[in-house]
Design a protein around this motif. Structure first.
Motif, PDB file in Angstrom:
ATOM      1  N   GLY A 179       0.701  -0.991  -0.106  1.00 43.74           N
ATOM      2  CA  GLY A 179      -0.028  -0.093   0.157  1.00 43.74           C
ATOM      3  C   GLY A 179       0.834   1.364   0.013  1.00 43.74           C
ATOM      4  O   GLY A 179       1.899   1.272   0.386  1.00 43.74           O
ATOM      5  N   LYS A 180       0.393   2.417  -0.380  1.00 40.29           N
ATOM      6  CA  LYS A 180       0.982   3.661  -0.429  1.00 40.29           C
ATOM      7  C   LYS A 180       0.783   4.413   0.897  1.00 40.29           C
ATOM      8  O   LYS A 180      -0.332   4.378   1.536  1.00 40.29           O
ATOM      9  CB  LYS A 180       0.221   4.729  -1.398  1.00 40.29           C
ATOM     10  CG  LYS A 180       0.982   5.824  -1.721  1.00 40.29           C
ATOM     11  CD  LYS A 180       0.317   6.670  -2.958  1.00 40.29           C
ATOM     12  CE  LYS A 180      -1.082   7.093  -2.772  1.00 40.29           C
ATOM     13  NZ  LYS A 180      -0.941   8.195  -1.783  1.00 40.29           N
ATOM     14  N   VAL A 181       1.663   5.307   1.213  1.00 46.07           N
ATOM     15  CA  VAL A 181       1.444   5.806   2.491  1.00 46.07           C
ATOM     16  C   VAL A 181       1.904   7.444   2.161  1.00 46.07           C
ATOM     17  O   VAL A 181       2.956   7.789   1.443  1.00 46.07           O
ATOM     18  CB  VAL A 181       2.343   5.406   3.786  1.00 46.07           C
ATOM     19  CG1 VAL A 181       3.891   5.454   3.213  1.00 46.07           C
ATOM     20  CG2 VAL A 181       2.136   6.513   4.834  1.00 46.07           C
ATOM     21  N   ASP A 182       1.190   8.438   2.635  1.00 50.06           N
ATOM     22  CA  ASP A 182       1.285   9.804   2.227  1.00 50.06           C
ATOM     23  C   ASP A 182       2.239  10.318   3.317  1.00 50.06           C
ATOM     24  O   ASP A 182       3.212  11.249   2.926  1.00 50.06           O
ATOM     25  CB  ASP A 182       0.172  10.456   2.015  1.00 50.06           C
ATOM     26  CG  ASP A 182      -0.881   9.916   0.867  1.00 50.06           C
ATOM     27  OD1 ASP A 182      -0.467  10.180  -0.218  1.00 50.06           O
ATOM     28  OD2 ASP A 182      -1.971   9.489   1.357  1.00 50.06           O
ATOM     29  N   ILE A 183       2.013  10.032   4.494  1.00 49.57           N
ATOM     30  CA  ILE A 183       2.749  10.777   5.548  1.00 49.57           C
ATOM     31  C   ILE A 183       3.114   9.603   6.612  1.00 49.57           C
ATOM     32  O   ILE A 183       2.328   8.878   7.107  1.00 49.57           O
ATOM     33  CB  ILE A 183       1.797  11.991   6.192  1.00 49.57           C
ATOM     34  CG1 ILE A 183       1.348  12.907   5.247  1.00 49.57           C
ATOM     35  CG2 ILE A 183       2.781  12.528   7.434  1.00 49.57           C
ATOM     36  CD1 ILE A 183       0.370  13.969   6.072  1.00 49.57           C
ATOM     37  N   CYS A 198       6.532  10.120  -0.275  1.00 49.20           N
ATOM     38  CA  CYS A 198       5.962  10.397   1.011  1.00 49.20           C
ATOM     39  C   CYS A 198       6.635  11.274   1.954  1.00 49.20           C
ATOM     40  O   CYS A 198       7.705  11.554   1.684  1.00 49.20           O
ATOM     41  CB  CYS A 198       6.174   8.792   1.722  1.00 49.20           C
ATOM     42  SG  CYS A 198       5.723   8.735   3.562  1.00 49.20           S
ATOM     43  N   ARG A 199       5.794  12.008   2.782  1.00 47.70           N
ATOM     44  CA  ARG A 199       6.336  12.926   3.774  1.00 47.70           C
ATOM     45  C   ARG A 199       6.674  12.390   4.938  1.00 47.70           C
ATOM     46  O   ARG A 199       5.957  11.739   5.414  1.00 47.70           O
ATOM     47  CB  ARG A 199       5.284  14.232   3.984  1.00 47.70           C
ATOM     48  CG  ARG A 199       5.451  15.162   2.956  1.00 47.70           C
ATOM     49  CD  ARG A 199       5.778  14.647   1.387  1.00 47.70           C
ATOM     50  NE  ARG A 199       6.007  16.085   0.547  1.00 47.70           N
ATOM     51  CZ  ARG A 199       6.005  16.042  -0.736  1.00 47.70           C
ATOM     52  NH1 ARG A 199       5.743  14.774  -1.344  1.00 47.70           N
ATOM     53  NH2 ARG A 199       5.966  17.090  -1.592  1.00 47.70           N
ATOM     54  N   ASP A 228       1.925  20.603   1.722  1.00 49.71           N
ATOM     55  CA  ASP A 228       3.151  20.126   0.723  1.00 49.71           C
ATOM     56  C   ASP A 228       2.576  19.143  -0.374  1.00 49.71           C
ATOM     57  O   ASP A 228       2.915  19.586  -1.632  1.00 49.71           O
ATOM     58  CB  ASP A 228       4.191  19.655   1.484  1.00 49.71           C
ATOM     59  CG  ASP A 228       5.598  19.670   0.636  1.00 49.71           C
ATOM     60  OD1 ASP A 228       5.628  20.567  -0.275  1.00 49.71           O
ATOM     61  OD2 ASP A 228       6.349  18.840   0.741  1.00 49.71           O
ATOM     62  N   ILE A 229       1.913  18.332   0.171  1.00 49.03           N
ATOM     63  CA  ILE A 229       1.560  17.188  -0.905  1.00 49.03           C
ATOM     64  C   ILE A 229       0.575  17.814  -1.653  1.00 49.03           C
ATOM     65  O   ILE A 229       0.499  17.707  -3.019  1.00 49.03           O
ATOM     66  CB  ILE A 229       0.892  16.003  -0.213  1.00 49.03           C
ATOM     67  CG1 ILE A 229       1.960  15.420   0.668  1.00 49.03           C
ATOM     68  CG2 ILE A 229       0.204  14.889  -1.209  1.00 49.03           C
ATOM     69  CD1 ILE A 229       1.518  14.240   1.478  1.00 49.03           C
TER      70      ILE A 229
END
Length: 556
Positions: free
Chosen positions: A47-51, A77-78, A122-123
């Motif tokens: 899976g993808k994580v943004d933060i 990712c941040r 920022d994203i």
């Protein structure tokens, strides 16, 4: 909705953060929690994580190792690092792993929420940037003819770049010519507008001329066409790949006559042409175009629809002056338009950079000014340099500041100079004096900023003193403030804050009977244990031991 992963080896801290964020629906976060790096990777899977919000120091897998692993699969990712260690150098190492922020655990919920909001912004900004870039690419495609024209005009006016740079620009601007092979040139002039007198109709006319030329040239030649100015057009031409220059020269001569005839019969306009069948290097193309311009200019008396052809075997020494002299003049004329590059170096007080840049722009061979044309060029250079420096000094109100170091009337009076080379040297020295003055002002302003920071720290020592907050006070970015402060004082800003807090704590321990917990709060530490740990690190003893040692000395 943003996918947020919270990782800490302290379950209480993780659960508290998850509950706190659940009470903030405006953030729109999908939160996953884990108590170790390995558990976090297992839960995340593909899976993808943004933060990623993670403690730095954890057993088994550190926060930095976890960040590396996640950034390998989710590079956008941040990462926000949590730490209980107020060690800025260590945090800098962590931030190089892709973190956009860091938060000390002692700073509380507000700092964590602020860091999350910053990461979300920022994203979202990056997503907007992608859309902007996609739109920009579309606009660049539409603007390609204009960009191609601007580049070629600058090139022909003396802004000659290296072969490698030329190859790159030709590819970027879709210029279908070989940047290594010689080129022929043709100059056209609209002698009368006929029925195309309206501005909108004139643009249509230039497109029509291009379409006519394409019909006659495209089967035998590679060429690029552009509008040079209000009435003139330029063609740069080469043989097709594998074809000889001789066949191309015949195609150019035949095509020029047909273009002129078609303009008369189809567009009802008189169109004059000057062309050269003599192939020249790209470095000499600008000089060749100047020749063609002069030919059309001096044949005005011949009336409309002039067709002038320069033969391929014309001797080089029949041209005006030597090629090297013309190239030097073209280079200097081109560099006149780069004077604004000096502004940045002067503004930032970069004297060495200014010297190198000025030398590269206005380095002149001695024999240039010995010619009659060179003397007039010298006056042309003076007029531009004079206007540039007078404008700079007036806008920034610096004339009084440099008056003591330079002879002001030399800026506007060419007769005050011993010669043209002395004139160029004077303006170079003037730029250096301005840069030195601005550099001095910058140092003074930097010291003023440091003084403001110190004053604020002493006044509000009991409050939160994050790098972000202090940067806002002096209107600088946090990274820039951190670098500037370290450069000016030799120590980190957070290090200074902690030293100041320790010193204030020592004073209170010595002069009052307040509890350690109350003193820690009064000097800005959120917990007594953290105050004690830093105090021991700095003084080699605990606050209580220090208080007892001071009382023991007072009793002697």
């Amino acid at each position: 909705m943003m996918n947020v992963l919270i990782v800490d080896d302290e379950p209480l801290a993780v659960n508290y953060l998850v509950e706190a964020l659940a009470d903030m629906p405006k953030l729109q976060l999908n939160v996953t929690k884990a108590y170790s790096g390995k558990e976090a990777l297992a839960k995340l899977g593909p899976g993808k994580v943004d933060i990623l919000l993670t403690d730095i120091r954890m057993p088994g897998m550190s926060g930095m190792e976890l960040a590396d692993a996640i950034l390998a699969t989710s590079p956008r990712c941040r990462v926000i690092f949590l730490t209980g260690y107020n060690d800025f150098d260590y945090v800098q190492t962590a931030m190089r792993k892709g973190g956009v922020d860091y938060v000390l655990k002692t700073e509380g919920d507000g700092a964590i929420v602020s860091a999350l909001e910053k990461a979300i912004a920022d994203i979202e900004s990056e997503l907007n940037d992608k859309q902007i870039m996609q739109k920009a690419r579309q606009q660049v495609h539409l603007a390609l003819p204009s960009l191609r024209r601007d580049y070629l005009i600058d090139f022909l006016q003396g802004d000659v770049d290296s072969l490698a740079a030329r190859k790159k620009r030709f590819a970027e601007l879709d210029i279908d010519l070989d940047p290594e092979r010689p080129v022929c040139a043709m100059l056209g002039r609209i002698d009368a507008w006929g029925s195309f007198s309206a501005p909108a109709d004139r643009a249509l006319l230039f497109y029509s001329i291009y379409n006519i030329a394409e019909e006659y040239f495209q089967s035998d030649l590679r060429f690029v066409f552009f509008q040079y100015d209000r009435t003139r057009t330029v063609w740069l031409l080469q043989p097709k790949r594998g074809e000889s220059m001789e066949s191309a020269q015949k195609a150019i001569g035949d095509g020029a006559e047909r273009i002129q005839t078609a303009c008369k019969s189809m567009l009802r306009i008189p169109f004059s042409i000057a062309l050269s069948l003599r192939p020249v290097s790209w470095e000499d193309a600008g000089s060749l175009l100047e020749d063609l311009k002069l030919q059309l200019t001096f044949c005005m008396a011949a009336g409309e629809e002039v067709l002038m052809t320069e033969s391929a075997d014309r001797e080089e020494d029949e041209r005006r002056g030597s090629s090297s002299l013309l190239l030097e003049i073209g280079r200097l004329r081109s560099n006149i338009h780069k004077l604004d590059l000096l502004e940045s170096s002067m503004d930032n007080g970069q004297t060495e950079e200014l010297k190198q840049l000025y030398e590269s722009l206005f380095r002149v061979k001695g024999e240039l000014f010995a010619s009659e044309e060179g003397k007039w060029l010298g006056l042309e250079l003076f007029s531009h340099l004079s206007a540039f420096f007078l404008t700079y000094l007036n806008k920034r109100k610096l004339i009084d500041a440099v008056e003591a170091d330079v002879q002001i009337d030399k800026i506007y009076n060419p007769n005050q100079h011993a010669g043209l080379e002395a004139m160029l040297a004077f303006f170079g020295e003037l730029g250096v004096r301005i840069a030195e003055h601005n550099g001095k002002l910058q140092k003074e302003r930097s010291h003023g900023i440091v003084d403001r920071i110190h004053s604020y720290v002493h006044q509000f020592l009991h409050e939160e003193l994050s790098l972000t907050k202090l940067a806002e006070i002096v209107y600088l970015s946090p990274p820039y403030l951190s670098r500037m402060y370290k450069q000016m004082t030799g120590q980190g800003l957070l290090e200074y804050i902690n030293e100041t807090r320790i010193q204030r704590g020592k004073l209170l321990l010595k002069q009052s009977d307040k509890r350690i917990h109350d003193i820690a709060s009064e000097v800005g530490f959120e917990s007594a244990p953290y105050f004690t740990r830093l105090f021991r690190k700095k003084m080699g003893m605990t606050p209580q031991e220090y208080r007892e040692s001071v009382k023991g000395m007072d009793s002697l």
